[in-house]
Design a protein around this motif. Structure first.
Motif, short mmCIF file in Angstrom:
data_model
loop_
_atom_site.label_atom_id
_atom_site.label_comp_id
_atom_site.label_asym_id
_atom_site.label_seq_id
_atom_site.Cartn_x
_atom_site.Cartn_y
_atom_site.Cartn_z
N ASP A 155 44.32 54.35 35.35
CA ASP A 155 44.86 52.99 35.38
C ASP A 155 45.45 52.63 36.75
O ASP A 155 45.90 51.52 36.96
CB ASP A 155 45.88 52.76 34.27
N GLU A 156 45.47 53.57 37.68
CA GLU A 156 45.94 53.32 39.04
C GLU A 156 44.79 53.03 40.00
O GLU A 156 44.98 53.00 41.21
CB GLU A 156 46.73 54.53 39.55
N THR A 157 43.60 52.81 39.46
CA THR A 157 42.43 52.55 40.30
C THR A 157 42.64 51.28 41.12
O THR A 157 43.10 50.26 40.60
CB THR A 157 41.16 52.39 39.44
N VAL A 158 42.28 51.35 42.40
CA VAL A 158 42.36 50.19 43.29
C VAL A 158 40.98 49.53 43.33
O VAL A 158 39.98 50.18 43.57
CB VAL A 158 42.79 50.61 44.71
N ILE A 159 40.96 48.22 43.07
CA ILE A 159 39.72 47.45 43.13
C ILE A 159 39.72 46.68 44.44
O ILE A 159 40.62 45.87 44.70
CB ILE A 159 39.60 46.44 41.95
N GLN A 160 38.75 46.96 45.30
CA GLN A 160 38.61 46.23 46.55
C GLN A 160 37.45 45.25 46.39
O GLN A 160 36.38 45.63 45.92
CB GLN A 160 38.34 47.18 47.72
N ILE A 161 37.67 44.02 46.79
CA ILE A 161 36.66 42.98 46.64
C ILE A 161 36.16 42.58 48.03
O ILE A 161 36.95 42.15 48.87
CB ILE A 161 37.22 41.76 45.88
N ARG A 162 34.86 42.76 48.25
CA ARG A 162 34.19 42.30 49.48
C ARG A 162 33.42 41.05 49.10
O ARG A 162 32.46 41.12 48.34
CB ARG A 162 33.20 43.34 49.99
N ALA A 163 33.85 39.92 49.60
CA ALA A 163 33.18 38.66 49.26
C ALA A 163 32.73 37.97 50.54
O ALA A 163 33.47 37.91 51.53
CB ALA A 163 34.11 37.76 48.47
N ASP A 164 31.52 37.45 50.51
CA ASP A 164 30.99 36.68 51.62
C ASP A 164 31.90 35.47 51.83
O ASP A 164 32.47 34.93 50.88
CB ASP A 164 29.57 36.21 51.27
N LYS A 165 32.05 35.04 53.07
CA LYS A 165 32.97 33.92 53.32
C LYS A 165 32.45 32.61 52.74
O LYS A 165 33.20 31.66 52.57
CB LYS A 165 33.31 33.79 54.80
N GLN A 166 31.19 32.56 52.35
CA GLN A 166 30.62 31.38 51.70
C GLN A 166 30.78 31.42 50.18
O GLN A 166 30.42 30.48 49.49
CB GLN A 166 29.13 31.24 52.06
N THR A 167 31.32 32.52 49.66
CA THR A 167 31.53 32.66 48.21
C THR A 167 32.58 31.65 47.76
O THR A 167 33.58 31.44 48.43
CB THR A 167 32.01 34.08 47.87
N THR A 168 32.35 31.07 46.60
CA THR A 168 33.33 30.11 46.08
C THR A 168 34.59 30.85 45.64
O THR A 168 34.54 32.02 45.23
CB THR A 168 32.77 29.32 44.89
N TYR A 169 35.69 30.15 45.74
CA TYR A 169 36.97 30.69 45.29
C TYR A 169 36.90 31.04 43.81
O TYR A 169 37.45 32.05 43.37
CB TYR A 169 38.05 29.64 45.57
N GLU A 170 36.17 30.26 43.05
CA GLU A 170 36.03 30.48 41.62
C GLU A 170 35.41 31.84 41.31
O GLU A 170 35.86 32.55 40.41
CB GLU A 170 35.15 29.37 41.02
N ALA A 171 34.38 32.23 42.08
CA ALA A 171 33.72 33.52 41.83
C ALA A 171 34.66 34.68 42.11
O ALA A 171 34.68 35.67 41.38
CB ALA A 171 32.46 33.63 42.69
N ILE A 172 35.46 34.56 43.16
CA ILE A 172 36.40 35.62 43.51
C ILE A 172 37.49 35.73 42.45
O ILE A 172 37.82 36.82 41.97
CB ILE A 172 37.01 35.38 44.91
N VAL A 173 38.03 34.59 42.05
CA VAL A 173 39.09 34.58 41.04
C VAL A 173 38.57 35.11 39.71
O VAL A 173 39.29 35.81 38.98
CB VAL A 173 39.69 33.16 40.90
N ARG A 174 37.32 34.81 39.37
CA ARG A 174 36.73 35.29 38.11
C ARG A 174 36.73 36.81 38.07
O ARG A 174 37.11 37.42 37.06
CB ARG A 174 35.31 34.74 37.96
N VAL A 175 36.35 37.46 39.19
CA VAL A 175 36.33 38.93 39.25
C VAL A 175 37.76 39.47 39.19
O VAL A 175 38.03 40.45 38.47
CB VAL A 175 35.60 39.41 40.52
N MET A 176 38.67 38.83 39.89
CA MET A 176 40.07 39.29 39.88
C MET A 176 40.66 39.15 38.48
O MET A 176 41.40 40.04 38.02
CB MET A 176 40.88 38.50 40.90
#
Length: 152
Positions: free
Chosen positions: A107-128
């Motif tokens: 449960d201490e796993t760190v999730i790193q998100i690499r998102a293209d700068k053209q990715t919508t904010y919605e897609a990033i927030v959905r994963v988070m």
């Protein structure tokens, strides 16, 4: 005819067996060294090609690098909002299963998100949101450092 104290050599590299002189048992290591050097060159050339990840155009921001305690899990999101794990596309259901499995393991796993700068904010927030819904609250966003002054 042999002279006293000398022995004749065979063309194979072994000496002729006599009472005073046994077989010469040397191993020629030159072919072994040649093979090892060729393998070394192959690994040196192919190692940079082995880096995993999508070719993303990351946003450029200046921030100190964070060193996670555990091995982080990197999720990548391309400009179309598609999520990838280890360069393989992941559906919404598979992402939920993956995150639940990661939570069960640690449960201490760190999730790193690499998102293209053209990715919508919605897609990033959905994963988070999926990560936090599954109990993984240690999240980080990966960026590229900005170019030094004077360089585009």
């Amino acid at each position: 005819m042999q002279r006293h104290g000398s022995s004749s050599r065979l063309s194979s590299g072994f000496s002729k067996g006599t009472e005073n002189d046994g077989l010469m048992a040397d191993i020629n290591t030159t072919p072994l060294v040649d093979v090892m050097l060729v393998l070394l060159i192959i690994f040196i050339v192919t190692a940079p090609l082995m880096s995993q990840g999508l070719n993303l155009n990351l946003p450029k921001e200046e921030a100190p690098a964070v060193k996670p305690e555990n091995d982080p899990v990197v999720l990548e999101i391309n400009a179309q909002g598609e999520v990838f794990f280890k360069t393989k596309p992941v559906s919404e259901e598979e992402l939920d299963q993956l995150l639940a499995e990661l939570k069960n393991r640690n449960d201490e796993t760190v999730i790193q998100i690499r998102a293209d700068k053209q990715t919508t904010y919605e897609a990033i927030v959905r994963v988070m949101a999926k990560a936090t819904k599954n109990g993984l609250t240690k999240l980080a966003l990966i960026t590229d450092p900005p170019a030094p002054a004077g360089r585009p």
